[in-house]
Design an enzyme around this catalytic site. Structure first.
Site, mmCIF file in Angstrom:
data_model
loop_
_atom_site.group_PDB
_atom_site.id
_atom_site.type_symbol
_atom_site.label_atom_id
_atom_site.label_comp_id
_atom_site.label_asym_id
_atom_site.label_seq_id
_atom_site.Cartn_x
_atom_site.Cartn_y
_atom_site.Cartn_z
ATOM 1 N N HIS A 188 11.698 -16.769 -24.284
ATOM 2 C CA HIS A 188 12.288 -16.316 -25.664
ATOM 3 C C HIS A 188 13.252 -17.235 -26.157
ATOM 4 O O HIS A 188 13.404 -17.378 -27.428
ATOM 5 C CB HIS A 188 12.819 -14.917 -25.800
ATOM 6 C CG HIS A 188 11.443 -13.894 -25.492
ATOM 7 N ND1 HIS A 188 10.506 -13.561 -26.516
ATOM 8 C CD2 HIS A 188 11.214 -13.156 -24.294
ATOM 9 C CE1 HIS A 188 9.711 -12.639 -25.928
ATOM 10 N NE2 HIS A 188 9.935 -12.283 -24.700
ATOM 11 N N GLU A 213 3.971 -8.460 -16.817
ATOM 12 C CA GLU A 213 4.418 -8.251 -17.964
ATOM 13 C C GLU A 213 3.028 -8.467 -18.833
ATOM 14 O O GLU A 213 2.951 -9.520 -19.409
ATOM 15 C CB GLU A 213 5.333 -9.074 -18.672
ATOM 16 C CG GLU A 213 6.861 -8.643 -17.847
ATOM 17 C CD GLU A 213 7.907 -9.296 -18.663
ATOM 18 O OE1 GLU A 213 7.787 -10.097 -19.580
ATOM 19 O OE2 GLU A 213 9.049 -9.038 -18.074
ATOM 20 N N SER A 254 14.912 -17.794 -19.969
ATOM 21 C CA SER A 254 13.971 -17.032 -20.700
ATOM 22 C C SER A 254 13.129 -17.616 -21.530
ATOM 23 O O SER A 254 13.697 -18.527 -22.355
ATOM 24 C CB SER A 254 14.504 -15.761 -21.422
ATOM 25 O OG SER A 254 13.541 -15.019 -22.265
ATOM 26 N N ALA A 275 14.859 -11.646 -18.173
ATOM 27 C CA ALA A 275 15.287 -12.782 -17.458
ATOM 28 C C ALA A 275 16.755 -13.082 -17.743
ATOM 29 O O ALA A 275 17.336 -12.787 -18.796
ATOM 30 C CB ALA A 275 14.233 -13.897 -18.211
ATOM 31 N N GLU A 319 22.167 -13.714 -27.355
ATOM 32 C CA GLU A 319 21.074 -12.568 -27.638
ATOM 33 C C GLU A 319 20.851 -12.353 -26.169
ATOM 34 O O GLU A 319 20.632 -11.155 -25.726
ATOM 35 C CB GLU A 319 19.945 -12.621 -28.542
ATOM 36 C CG GLU A 319 20.700 -12.458 -30.042
ATOM 37 C CD GLU A 319 19.470 -12.750 -31.046
ATOM 38 O OE1 GLU A 319 19.504 -12.538 -32.178
ATOM 39 O OE2 GLU A 319 18.590 -13.640 -30.781
ATOM 40 N N GLN A 320 19.977 -13.017 -25.453
ATOM 41 C CA GLN A 320 19.437 -12.890 -24.106
ATOM 42 C C GLN A 320 20.623 -12.430 -22.996
ATOM 43 O O GLN A 320 20.322 -11.801 -22.208
ATOM 44 C CB GLN A 320 18.849 -14.208 -23.499
ATOM 45 C CG GLN A 320 18.076 -14.362 -22.130
ATOM 46 C CD GLN A 320 16.951 -13.377 -22.405
ATOM 47 O OE1 GLN A 320 16.188 -13.385 -23.547
ATOM 48 N NE2 GLN A 320 16.775 -12.535 -21.428
ATOM 49 N N ASP A 351 6.279 -10.897 -27.406
ATOM 50 C CA ASP A 351 5.984 -9.802 -26.892
ATOM 51 C C ASP A 351 5.099 -8.869 -27.800
ATOM 52 O O ASP A 351 5.729 -8.782 -28.809
ATOM 53 C CB ASP A 351 7.304 -8.889 -26.072
ATOM 54 C CG ASP A 351 8.031 -9.648 -25.131
ATOM 55 O OD1 ASP A 351 7.457 -10.413 -24.494
ATOM 56 O OD2 ASP A 351 9.247 -9.347 -24.793
ATOM 57 N N TRP A 387 2.286 -7.539 -21.522
ATOM 58 C CA TRP A 387 2.617 -7.665 -23.111
ATOM 59 C C TRP A 387 3.140 -9.210 -23.500
ATOM 60 O O TRP A 387 3.516 -9.434 -24.663
ATOM 61 C CB TRP A 387 3.443 -6.638 -23.307
ATOM 62 C CG TRP A 387 4.800 -6.791 -22.679
ATOM 63 C CD1 TRP A 387 5.945 -7.554 -22.899
ATOM 64 C CD2 TRP A 387 5.259 -5.830 -21.520
ATOM 65 N NE1 TRP A 387 7.001 -7.081 -21.894
ATOM 66 C CE2 TRP A 387 6.386 -6.115 -21.002
ATOM 67 C CE3 TRP A 387 4.587 -4.790 -20.908
ATOM 68 C CZ2 TRP A 387 6.872 -5.795 -19.830
ATOM 69 C CZ3 TRP A 387 4.921 -4.097 -19.751
ATOM 70 C CH2 TRP A 387 6.261 -4.431 -19.206
ATOM 71 N N HIS A 388 3.360 -10.007 -22.452
ATOM 72 C CA HIS A 388 4.305 -11.207 -22.787
ATOM 73 C C HIS A 388 3.265 -12.449 -22.825
ATOM 74 O O HIS A 388 2.510 -12.522 -21.818
ATOM 75 C CB HIS A 388 5.224 -11.427 -21.678
ATOM 76 C CG HIS A 388 6.168 -12.498 -21.915
ATOM 77 N ND1 HIS A 388 7.345 -12.804 -22.386
ATOM 78 C CD2 HIS A 388 5.869 -13.790 -21.672
ATOM 79 C CE1 HIS A 388 7.884 -13.813 -22.076
ATOM 80 N NE2 HIS A 388 6.931 -14.659 -21.983
#
Length: 291
Positions: free
Chosen positions: A150, A203, A148, A143, A128-129, A157, A205-206
Site C-alpha cells: 500500500h 487475503e 506494505s 504489514a 499511516e502504515q 483492498d 481482498w488484496h
C-alpha cells in the site's frame, strides 16, 4: 473462465515450477491463450543507457519483510481516486496506471452485475502504515511499516458494501475478480496456498497491480509474485502472448548503473527489488523466432 497456457520456459524455470507442464498439457484444446516462451536474444536491438534516464514504473517491485521499500514516496506518481472508483474514504490515492486499470476493472465488474464493490484502502504513507501497525489487534494481517504494498500505491483492498471482508471470497463479486482481475493487470497478491512463500496470511481482498502480461501468466500458472520473478531467468528473453498483444520480457542487472533497453520499441521498465530490472516490450508477431 478464460484459460491461458504457458509454453516453453527455461530449464531453470521448469525445475522451479514443477507441475506447470502437467497443468498446461490439460489445456491443449482451449482458445484465447496466453503463452510464455523463450526467444532468440538477437531478435531485439538494444541500446545501453544510464538508469536515471529510464522511466521506472515499479509495477513489478517486490516488497515484503525481506525486501523493504528502499525508494522514497516521491518515486510514485499518485493521483486521487475520488470520482473514479467507489471508495470508503474520499481521499484515497493510487498510482496513476493502477487507478486507470482499477477503474476499468470495476466498470467491467459492474457491467457483469457485480455491484456493491468498494475500495477500502489504496495508497498509505509510511506514517499511516506505522500507525495502522501500532493499533492493529492482529498484526498478522498488517504489514510492518516499510514492507506494505500500500505504500507503493499499487495495491487495493476491496470489500462488498456493508458485508465486510469475511464474506468477500464466497461472494459472486469476489469470484468474478479472481477470474477476471488479470485481464486488467491485477493479481490476488496473497493466496492461501502461497502464505509460506509470501509471508502473509490469506487475503482474498488484496489485489496488486503488476501489468497485464505478467498478471495473465501468474494467474494461469498459479504463481505468486515471488515465484514469477524467480522464474524469469536473467539473460533469457521471453515472449508472452495475450489475447490482444504480444510482448517480450527479460530480466537484467545494471552494469555501472546502466541498462540495456530496446531501440525504437515501446517498453516498460520496473526494478523488482532484488537488484534486477524487468523490461516489458510491446511487439508484433515473432513466432518464427521462437526456440
Amino acid at each position: 473462465m478464460q484459460k491461458y497456457k504457458m509454453l516453453k520456459l527455461s530449464l531453470a524455470a521448469l525445475l522451479l515450477l514443477g507441475v506447470v507442464e502437467l497443468v498446461f498439457l490439460e489445456q491443449e484444446q482451449v482458445t484465447n491463450q496466453t503463452t510464455l516462451q523463450r526467444v532468440k536474444t538477437e531478435m531485439i536491438a538494444v541500446t545501453t543507457v544510464p538508469v536515471p534516464q529510464c522511466d521506472n514504473d515499479y509495477h513489478l517491485l517486490l516488497v515484503n519483510e525481506a525486501l523493504p521499500i528502499t525508494v522514497g514516496e516521491s518515486a510514485f506518481t499518485l493521483v486521487p481516486a475520488y470520482g473514479h472508483l467507489p471508495l470508503k474514504t474520499a481521499d484515497t490515492m493510487l498510482e496513476e496506471k493502477t487507478l486507470q486499470q482499477a477503474e476499468l476493472m470495476i466498470e467491467a465488474a459492474q457491467a457483469a452485475g457485480m455491484n456493491n464493490l468498494v475500495i477500502t484502502s489504496g495508497y498509505r504513507s509510511a506514517a499511516e502504515q506505522a500507525q495502522l501497525y501500532r493499533e492493529a489487534a492482529d498484526k498478522d494481517y498488517v504489514a510492518k511499516p516499510g514492507t506494505s504494498e500500500h505504500e507503493l500505491g499499487l495495491a487495493i483492498d476491496l470489500q462488498i458494501l456493508r458485508n465486510g471482508f469475511n464474506s468477500f471470497l464466497s461472494s459472486r463479486q469476489g469470484a468474478w475478480l479472481v477470474e477476471h482481475a488479470h485481464q486488467y493487470g491485477f493479481i490476488m497478491r496473497y493466496p492461501q496456498e502461497k502464505a509460506e512463500i509470501t509471508g502473509i496470511p490469506y487475503e482474498p481482498w488484496h489485489f496488486r497491480y503488476v501489468g497485464i502480461p505478467h498478471a495473465a501468466v501468474m494467474a494461469e500458472s498459479k504463481l505468486c509474485l515471488e515465484e514469477y520473478l524467480a522464474a524469469l531467468n536473467p539473460g533469457t528473453v521471453y515472449q508472452i502472448k495475450t489475447e490482444t498483444q504480444n510482448y517480450l520480457v527479460y530480466r537484467v542487472k545494471t552494469r555501472e548503473n546502466c541498462i540495456e533497453i530496446p531501440e525504437d520499441l515501446n517498453y516498460q521498465l520496473s526494478c523488482d527489488g532484488t537488484g534486477h530490472y524487468i523490461v516489458t516490450v510491446e511487439i508484433g508477431d515473432i513466432d518464427e523466432g521462437a526456440v
